[in-house]
Design an enzyme around this catalytic site. Structure first.
Site, PDB file in Angstrom:
ATOM      1  N   ASP A 112       0.919  19.629  15.477  1.00  0.00           N
ATOM      2  CA  ASP A 112       0.678  21.049  15.694  1.00  0.00           C
ATOM      3  C   ASP A 112      -0.690  21.451  15.135  1.00  0.00           C
ATOM      4  O   ASP A 112      -1.635  20.658  15.183  1.00  0.00           O
ATOM      5  CB  ASP A 112       1.797  21.871  15.038  1.00  0.00           C
ATOM      6  CG  ASP A 112       2.161  23.106  15.840  1.00  0.00           C
ATOM      7  OD1 ASP A 112       1.338  24.027  15.877  1.00  0.00           O
ATOM      8  OD2 ASP A 112       3.258  23.146  16.414  1.00  0.00           O
TER       9      ASP A 112
ATOM     10  N   HIS B 259       0.594  28.663  13.533  1.00  0.00           N
ATOM     11  CA  HIS B 259       1.598  28.122  14.455  1.00  0.00           C
ATOM     12  C   HIS B 259       2.335  26.928  13.846  1.00  0.00           C
ATOM     13  O   HIS B 259       3.571  26.853  13.869  1.00  0.00           O
ATOM     14  CB  HIS B 259       0.902  27.727  15.755  1.00  0.00           C
ATOM     15  CG  HIS B 259       1.808  27.326  16.872  1.00  0.00           C
ATOM     16  ND1 HIS B 259       2.230  26.026  17.062  1.00  0.00           N
ATOM     17  CD2 HIS B 259       2.364  28.045  17.876  1.00  0.00           C
ATOM     18  CE1 HIS B 259       3.003  25.962  18.132  1.00  0.00           C
ATOM     19  NE2 HIS B 259       3.101  27.179  18.645  1.00  0.00           N
TER      20      HIS B 259
ATOM     21  N   ASN C 201       5.744  28.016  28.448  1.00  0.00           N
ATOM     22  CA  ASN C 201       5.963  29.467  28.474  1.00  0.00           C
ATOM     23  C   ASN C 201       5.433  30.154  29.722  1.00  0.00           C
ATOM     24  O   ASN C 201       5.304  31.370  29.737  1.00  0.00           O
ATOM     25  CB  ASN C 201       5.298  30.115  27.255  1.00  0.00           C
ATOM     26  CG  ASN C 201       5.911  29.659  25.953  1.00  0.00           C
ATOM     27  OD1 ASN C 201       7.030  29.180  25.913  1.00  0.00           O
ATOM     28  ND2 ASN C 201       5.154  29.798  24.886  1.00  0.00           N
TER      29      ASN C 201
ATOM     30  N   SER D  16       7.845  27.009  21.824  1.00  0.00           N
ATOM     31  CA  SER D  16       7.349  26.429  20.571  1.00  0.00           C
ATOM     32  C   SER D  16       8.316  26.673  19.429  1.00  0.00           C
ATOM     33  O   SER D  16       8.393  25.878  18.484  1.00  0.00           O
ATOM     34  CB  SER D  16       5.990  27.039  20.196  1.00  0.00           C
ATOM     35  OG  SER D  16       4.928  26.343  20.777  1.00  0.00           O
TER      36      SER D  16
END
Length: 545
Positions: free
Chosen positions: A246, A281, A369, A452
């Site tokens: 990530d 994130h 998404n 996510s």
């Protein structure tokens, strides 16, 4: 003075990844990647020699990637022109794969918070509308660093609140009556808020935002995602190892820790770069998996886990993901979470997914998404693809989370398929992905949406199941181990009554099977002491920030 030209007149380069196909075509010699690496290295050296101090010329990037166990080259990366890439393809025919090193993206729905409206009239000071407002919490305390978006019929403005919670916005060609929407997105610890057709006073205005349920100053809370998948304690066992590929990790957060990591995103010290998380994130994802069961803030899905933060953002791409997968293999992790994806597929990237599975690692990834087809790497059969659901009543109705509600409602009426989630036959499972509260740099907490956020819930379930199943945990690290764990996760699923393209097999759900006995009274005293220490530490952190 030089004449201004066009970049199109120069040969443009881009990064490619090179490697062998899984099966070399008949009547074609297998390419020797060691020899090819020498050839490419020679080209770089020749380029440097011809540049002769020309600062406008930059040597093309070149990198060798080797298998963690055998040290054999499996992938090369190189900066090539389109013509150079075509020459390599022609020279080695089907024995060499030459693929663009496409970008990958975080799979949060945060970008949909942005205003889509753009100015369509010319600005001048005579038609300027000035709006000042103060953002406060329920107790009237100012909320700093909140993003404030204000839109009208023809103009919009975006600013951040200062330390006093104040912000000034300027819109041209608008009046107090033509304003259409106000959006507030606090950086930490508060819900977002959207006000349609806001009614402003001419001068002072105040907007109140509400606090999130998790706080470093309050007792630990159970969040809806954990409750949905089964909030159980792990049995006493060897610690499970999970890699989070990530944006890095906010080292020093009092409610989540990492056992280690490595940076692949930026030039610098890879041993230290993973401890930075500019976007938050990666820290959010890590917290969902492993936030500490320490009496404050929130609790992650997994109790006894070693998380390794492998940083590929900013600038994530196929090659960086390949490097991170190699690191996960070298670290002998059990589960890899990838809350990232892109629309392009790569045979070479899929090969490394296969290598990870053969190393006994379960791969879990966000489906995407876009609301369209499942993205890569989630779309590969070697990867567990996770779609997102939300739950009614878990977020304020005037928050941005409400915009992800759809008519695809679960059979018990409690949950819904998220509007943004990608869908298709590649979906294996679904997980909580709307209004997910987790850890952020600051330190603090934030509420995010996205596949996510759903993916780490499932990665956490896999880690707990592995601890509950010593028969799987003790298997040799090979494809049979990862496949057995994959099937165990699918076997834990409960159907929500949604179409298969939205839920796959359903939502993985944990039970307390094989859980060790509750702590003794002496053990409870130890836990109480740990909670007190954690609260004292959180208080000290707040006083010093």
């Amino acid at each position: 003075m030089p004449e201004v030209g066009s970049k199109k007149d120069k040969a443009q380069t881009q990064k490619y990844i090179l490697g062998k196909p899984s099966i070399t075509p008949a009547n074609v010699d297998e390419v020797d990647l060691e020899k090819l690496s020498v050839e490419l290295a020679g080209n770089v050296a020749a380029f440097a020699a011809t540049a002769d101090g020309d600062t406008d010329k930059t040597a093309p990037a070149f990198e060798v990637m080797r298998h963690p166990d055998t040290n054999d080259i499996h992938t090369l990366t190189a900066e090539l022109t389109e013509e150079g890439a075509d020459k390599l393809k022609s020279k080695y025919k089907g024995a060499l794969l030459v693929e663009p090193d496409h970008q990958l993206f975080m799979q949060t729905a945060e970008s949909t918070f942005e205003m889509s409206q753009l100015p369509i009239t010319a600005a001048n000071s005579s038609n300027e509308l000035k709006i000042t407002l103060k953002v406060v919490d329920e107790n009237g305390a100012p909320v700093a660093s909140a993003r404030v978006d204000l839109a009208g019929e023809v103009w919009s403005d975006q600013q951040m609140t200062n330390a006093q919670g104040r912000v000034a916005l300027k819109l041209f060609g608008e009046t107090l009556d033509s304003l259409t929407e106000l959006r507030i997105k606090p950086a930490l610890d508060h819900w977002s808020r959207i006000i349609q057709q806001p009614a402003f006073a001419a001068k002072e205005n105040t907007v109140t935002v509400t606090s999130l349920p998790a706080s470093l100053d309050a007792p630990q809370v159970n969040l809806w995602g954990n409750d949905a998948i089964g909030n159980v304690e792990m049995p006493a066992s060897d610690r499970i190892r999970v890699a989070v590929i990530d944006s890095g990790f906010a080292d020093g957060h009092p409610d989540v820790v990492a056992a280690g990591g490595r940076g692949f995103a930026v030039e610098g010290n890879p041993e230290e770069d993973w401890k930075t998380d500019d976007s938050g994130h990666g820290t959010h994802v890590a917290g969902t998996i492993s936030a500490l069961n320490n009496g404050i803030g929130m609790r992650g899905v997994v109790d006894r886990v070693d998380v390794f933060a492998l940083r590929v953002f900013p600038g994530a791409s196929f090659s960086k993901l390949i490097a991170a997968i190699d690191e996960a293999i070298a670290l002998k992790v059990d589960v890899v979470n990838m809350s990232l994806g892109g629309a392009n597929q790569s045979d070479l990237l899929q090969q490394r997914m296969q290598a990870a599975r053969e190393a006994g690692i379960l791969l879990v990834a966000a489906a995407g998404n876009s609301g369209g087809t499942v993205m890569y790497p989630a779309a590969y059969p070697e990867v567990m693809a996770v779609s997102a659901i939300g739950k009614f009543g878990t977020f304020p109705e005037d928050s941005f989370h409400s915009r992800h509600v759809t008519d695809h409602v679960t059979s018990d009426g409690s949950c819904f398929a998220a509007r943004f989630t990608c869908r298709g036959q590649e979906i294996d499972v679904c997980g909580p992905g709307v209004a997910i509260v987790s850890t952020l740099p600051g330190p603090g907490f934030g509420s995010y949406d996205g596949t996510s956020m759903a993916s780490p819930h499932v990665a956490g379930v896999a880690a707990v199941l592995l601890a509950q199943r010593p028969d799987i945990h003790g298997m040799p690290r090979n494809g049979a181990r990862s496949n057995t764990l994959f099937q165990a996760v699918l076997g834990s699923c409960q159907s929500l009554g949604l179409p298969a393209e939205l839920q796959g097999h359903g939502m993985p759900t944990l039970t307390a099977d094989n859980i060790s006995a509750p702590p003794s009274e002496d053990g409870m005293d130890v836990i109480a002491d740990l909670i007190k220490k954690a609260l004292d530490a959180a208080k000290t952190i707040k006083e010093t920030t």
